[in-house]
Design a protein around this motif. Sequence first.
Motif, PDB file in Angstrom:
ATOM      1  N   ILE A   1      -3.967   8.044  -4.242  1.00 51.86           N
ATOM      2  CA  ILE A   1      -3.501   9.411  -4.388  1.00 51.86           C
ATOM      3  C   ILE A   1      -3.983  10.210  -3.601  1.00 51.86           C
ATOM      4  O   ILE A   1      -5.427  10.424  -3.361  1.00 51.86           O
ATOM      5  CB  ILE A   1      -3.789   9.803  -6.102  1.00 51.86           C
ATOM      6  N   MET A   2      -3.330  11.212  -2.751  1.00 49.56           N
ATOM      7  CA  MET A   2      -3.961  12.098  -1.905  1.00 49.56           C
ATOM      8  C   MET A   2      -3.587  13.481  -2.471  1.00 49.56           C
ATOM      9  O   MET A   2      -2.407  14.163  -2.285  1.00 49.56           O
ATOM     10  CB  MET A   2      -3.144  11.804  -0.485  1.00 49.56           C
ATOM     11  N   LYS A   3      -4.912  14.220  -2.812  1.00 49.16           N
ATOM     12  CA  LYS A   3      -4.871  15.432  -3.543  1.00 49.16           C
ATOM     13  C   LYS A   3      -6.110  16.339  -3.124  1.00 49.16           C
ATOM     14  O   LYS A   3      -7.220  15.561  -3.425  1.00 49.16           O
ATOM     15  CB  LYS A   3      -4.506  15.231  -4.808  1.00 49.16           C
ATOM     16  N   GLU A   4      -5.651  17.448  -2.754  1.00 44.10           N
ATOM     17  CA  GLU A   4      -7.025  18.513  -2.682  1.00 44.10           C
ATOM     18  C   GLU A   4      -7.923  17.808  -1.792  1.00 44.10           C
ATOM     19  O   GLU A   4      -9.201  17.601  -1.953  1.00 44.10           O
ATOM     20  CB  GLU A   4      -7.524  18.594  -3.876  1.00 44.10           C
ATOM     21  N   LEU A   5      -7.622  17.290  -0.543  1.00 45.04           N
ATOM     22  CA  LEU A   5      -8.732  16.478   0.130  1.00 45.04           C
ATOM     23  C   LEU A   5      -9.249  17.597   1.419  1.00 45.04           C
ATOM     24  O   LEU A   5      -8.832  18.402   1.706  1.00 45.04           O
ATOM     25  CB  LEU A   5      -7.911  15.374   1.096  1.00 45.04           C
ATOM     26  N   ALA A   6     -10.607  17.205   1.368  1.00 44.34           N
ATOM     27  CA  ALA A   6     -11.384  17.978   2.075  1.00 44.34           C
ATOM     28  C   ALA A   6     -11.188  18.033   3.641  1.00 44.34           C
ATOM     29  O   ALA A   6     -10.675  16.967   4.034  1.00 44.34           O
ATOM     30  CB  ALA A   6     -12.978  17.813   1.987  1.00 44.34           C
ATOM     31  N   GLY A   7     -11.468  19.104   4.381  1.00 42.60           N
ATOM     32  CA  GLY A   7     -11.314  18.930   5.998  1.00 42.60           C
ATOM     33  C   GLY A   7     -10.025  19.166   6.316  1.00 42.60           C
ATOM     34  O   GLY A   7      -9.560  18.974   7.523  1.00 42.60           O
ATOM     35  N   PHE A   8      -9.056  19.878   5.635  1.00 42.76           N
ATOM     36  CA  PHE A   8      -7.783  20.066   6.203  1.00 42.76           C
ATOM     37  C   PHE A   8      -7.540  21.410   6.054  1.00 42.76           C
ATOM     38  O   PHE A   8      -7.806  22.186   4.937  1.00 42.76           O
ATOM     39  CB  PHE A   8      -6.807  19.332   5.372  1.00 42.76           C
ATOM     40  N   ASP A   9      -6.766  22.081   7.020  1.00 47.39           N
ATOM     41  CA  ASP A   9      -6.582  23.565   6.895  1.00 47.39           C
ATOM     42  C   ASP A   9      -4.986  23.519   6.348  1.00 47.39           C
ATOM     43  O   ASP A   9      -3.835  23.223   6.911  1.00 47.39           O
ATOM     44  CB  ASP A   9      -6.358  24.073   8.459  1.00 47.39           C
ATOM     45  N   ARG A  10      -4.952  24.134   5.056  1.00 43.63           N
ATOM     46  CA  ARG A  10      -3.695  24.085   4.186  1.00 43.63           C
ATOM     47  C   ARG A  10      -3.090  25.242   4.166  1.00 43.63           C
ATOM     48  O   ARG A  10      -2.247  25.340   3.487  1.00 43.63           O
ATOM     49  CB  ARG A  10      -3.988  23.271   2.749  1.00 43.63           C
ATOM     50  N   SER A  11      -3.485  26.303   4.899  1.00 37.03           N
ATOM     51  CA  SER A  11      -3.013  27.704   4.872  1.00 37.03           C
ATOM     52  C   SER A  11      -1.875  27.743   5.268  1.00 37.03           C
ATOM     53  O   SER A  11      -1.070  28.666   4.589  1.00 37.03           O
ATOM     54  CB  SER A  11      -4.261  28.723   5.761  1.00 37.03           C
ATOM     55  N   ARG A  12      -1.143  26.917   5.900  1.00 35.08           N
ATOM     56  CA  ARG A  12       0.200  27.200   6.474  1.00 35.08           C
ATOM     57  C   ARG A  12       1.119  26.102   6.027  1.00 35.08           C
ATOM     58  O   ARG A  12       2.006  25.849   6.479  1.00 35.08           O
ATOM     59  CB  ARG A  12       0.169  27.173   7.891  1.00 35.08           C
ATOM     60  N   TRP A  13       0.583  25.192   5.170  1.00 33.80           N
ATOM     61  CA  TRP A  13       1.419  24.107   4.422  1.00 33.80           C
ATOM     62  C   TRP A  13       2.438  24.521   3.477  1.00 33.80           C
ATOM     63  O   TRP A  13       2.206  25.636   2.502  1.00 33.80           O
ATOM     64  CB  TRP A  13       0.509  23.255   3.880  1.00 33.80           C
ATOM     65  N   THR A  14       3.636  24.042   3.411  1.00 35.37           N
ATOM     66  CA  THR A  14       4.371  24.567   2.488  1.00 35.37           C
ATOM     67  C   THR A  14       4.079  23.935   0.961  1.00 35.37           C
ATOM     68  O   THR A  14       4.329  24.801   0.039  1.00 35.37           O
ATOM     69  CB  THR A  14       5.810  23.718   2.744  1.00 35.37           C
TER      70      THR A  14
ATOM     71  N   ARG B   1       0.868  -1.125  -0.073  1.00 37.26           N
ATOM     72  CA  ARG B   1       0.060  -0.027   0.161  1.00 37.26           C
ATOM     73  C   ARG B   1       0.877   1.351   0.009  1.00 37.26           C
ATOM     74  O   ARG B   1       1.704   1.357   0.742  1.00 37.26           O
ATOM     75  CB  ARG B   1      -0.888   0.036   1.093  1.00 37.26           C
ATOM     76  N   ILE B   2       0.779   2.052  -1.118  1.00 34.69           N
ATOM     77  CA  ILE B   2       1.590   3.353  -1.314  1.00 34.69           C
ATOM     78  C   ILE B   2       0.559   4.364  -1.178  1.00 34.69           C
ATOM     79  O   ILE B   2      -0.467   4.447  -1.940  1.00 34.69           O
ATOM     80  CB  ILE B   2       2.208   3.170  -2.564  1.00 34.69           C
ATOM     81  N   PHE B   3       0.718   5.758  -0.272  1.00 38.56           N
ATOM     82  CA  PHE B   3       0.052   6.797  -0.280  1.00 38.56           C
ATOM     83  C   PHE B   3       1.038   7.895  -0.846  1.00 38.56           C
ATOM     84  O   PHE B   3       2.070   8.093  -0.371  1.00 38.56           O
ATOM     85  CB  PHE B   3      -0.452   6.863   1.115  1.00 38.56           C
ATOM     86  N   LEU B   4       0.504   8.360  -1.874  1.00 36.24           N
ATOM     87  CA  LEU B   4       1.178   9.410  -2.844  1.00 36.24           C
ATOM     88  C   LEU B   4       0.611  10.831  -2.410  1.00 36.24           C
ATOM     89  O   LEU B   4      -0.543  11.245  -2.769  1.00 36.24           O
ATOM     90  CB  LEU B   4       1.069   9.175  -4.037  1.00 36.24           C
ATOM     91  N   GLY B   5       1.700  11.546  -1.936  1.00 35.15           N
ATOM     92  CA  GLY B   5       1.173  13.243  -1.685  1.00 35.15           C
ATOM     93  C   GLY B   5       1.255  13.948  -2.936  1.00 35.15           C
ATOM     94  O   GLY B   5       2.624  13.765  -3.446  1.00 35.15           O
ATOM     95  N   THR B   6       0.301  14.612  -3.465  1.00 40.64           N
ATOM     96  CA  THR B   6       0.591  15.388  -4.610  1.00 40.64           C
ATOM     97  C   THR B   6      -0.532  16.597  -4.641  1.00 40.64           C
ATOM     98  O   THR B   6      -1.237  16.780  -3.822  1.00 40.64           O
ATOM     99  CB  THR B   6       0.474  14.384  -5.928  1.00 40.64           C
ATOM    100  N   GLU B   7      -0.305  17.234  -5.842  1.00 44.11           N
ATOM    101  CA  GLU B   7      -1.423  18.232  -5.953  1.00 44.11           C
ATOM    102  C   GLU B   7      -1.437  18.493  -7.442  1.00 44.11           C
ATOM    103  O   GLU B   7      -0.768  17.872  -8.281  1.00 44.11           O
ATOM    104  CB  GLU B   7      -0.783  19.722  -5.180  1.00 44.11           C
ATOM    105  N   ALA B   8      -2.474  19.330  -7.643  1.00 39.27           N
ATOM    106  CA  ALA B   8      -3.212  19.312  -9.492  1.00 39.27           C
ATOM    107  C   ALA B   8      -1.846  19.698 -10.150  1.00 39.27           C
ATOM    108  O   ALA B   8      -1.681  19.440 -11.324  1.00 39.27           O
ATOM    109  CB  ALA B   8      -4.069  20.324  -9.412  1.00 39.27           C
ATOM    110  N   SER B   9      -1.099  20.721  -9.723  1.00 37.76           N
ATOM    111  CA  SER B   9       0.092  21.290 -10.502  1.00 37.76           C
ATOM    112  C   SER B   9       1.042  20.253 -10.814  1.00 37.76           C
ATOM    113  O   SER B   9       2.098  20.503 -11.814  1.00 37.76           O
ATOM    114  CB  SER B   9       0.616  22.599 -10.042  1.00 37.76           C
TER     115      SER B   9
END
Length: 208
Positions: free
Chosen positions: A42-55, A8-16
Amino acid sequence: PNPKPPVRIFLGTEASQFRPERVLVWSIERVRDPSRVYEIHIMKELAGFDRSRWTTGFTNYRFAIPFFAGGGRAIYNDEDQIYLTDPGELFDLDMGEKGFLAISDTESSVMLIDCDRMSAIWTLDAVRTGRKKVLLAQAVEAGMLGALDPHWNARDGEYVAGRSHLLHYTTLHTQPWRPFPERFVYRDNPLGHLWHDLERAADEAQFS
């Protein structure tokens, strides 16, 4: 069929970052054990997280893996990496009594996680609003960190041909896919051909 549990592999990514995301998945397809089940989440644009301070747009998702996985083991990867050997070998490593394996106490871009052990520390509520450094430090202070062979996270100049299992393109201004031309003046990466060769092979195979 291989009787071992699914990798099981969980991949952190984003639309760009679709291009490196696709090449990473293709690199797994190239080196995996064809008789074994591999799950890539694929973990991308998931709801319920405060991403305002994320790198990045996916910074804290890695710490939510114990919740998402619901127990057992899981691998975490950033999207700017390629596998050179079977990630099943990473998944099957002896973890002893540790909750996660990483190459250092500040580097979490590649991790093997025992989700049962880490679920009490990396709770979903803490991950939604917490800071990455704090979440990682809490796990380290609890004695959960085990050492991972650095060749499972070889960053740019640390790569050794024939020895490194995973290559991580960490230097932003030399990433081969050049994702942010408006922000960086890019230079050629001496290892960029490895990534471009994989992308060409994925194109030829019409892989998506």
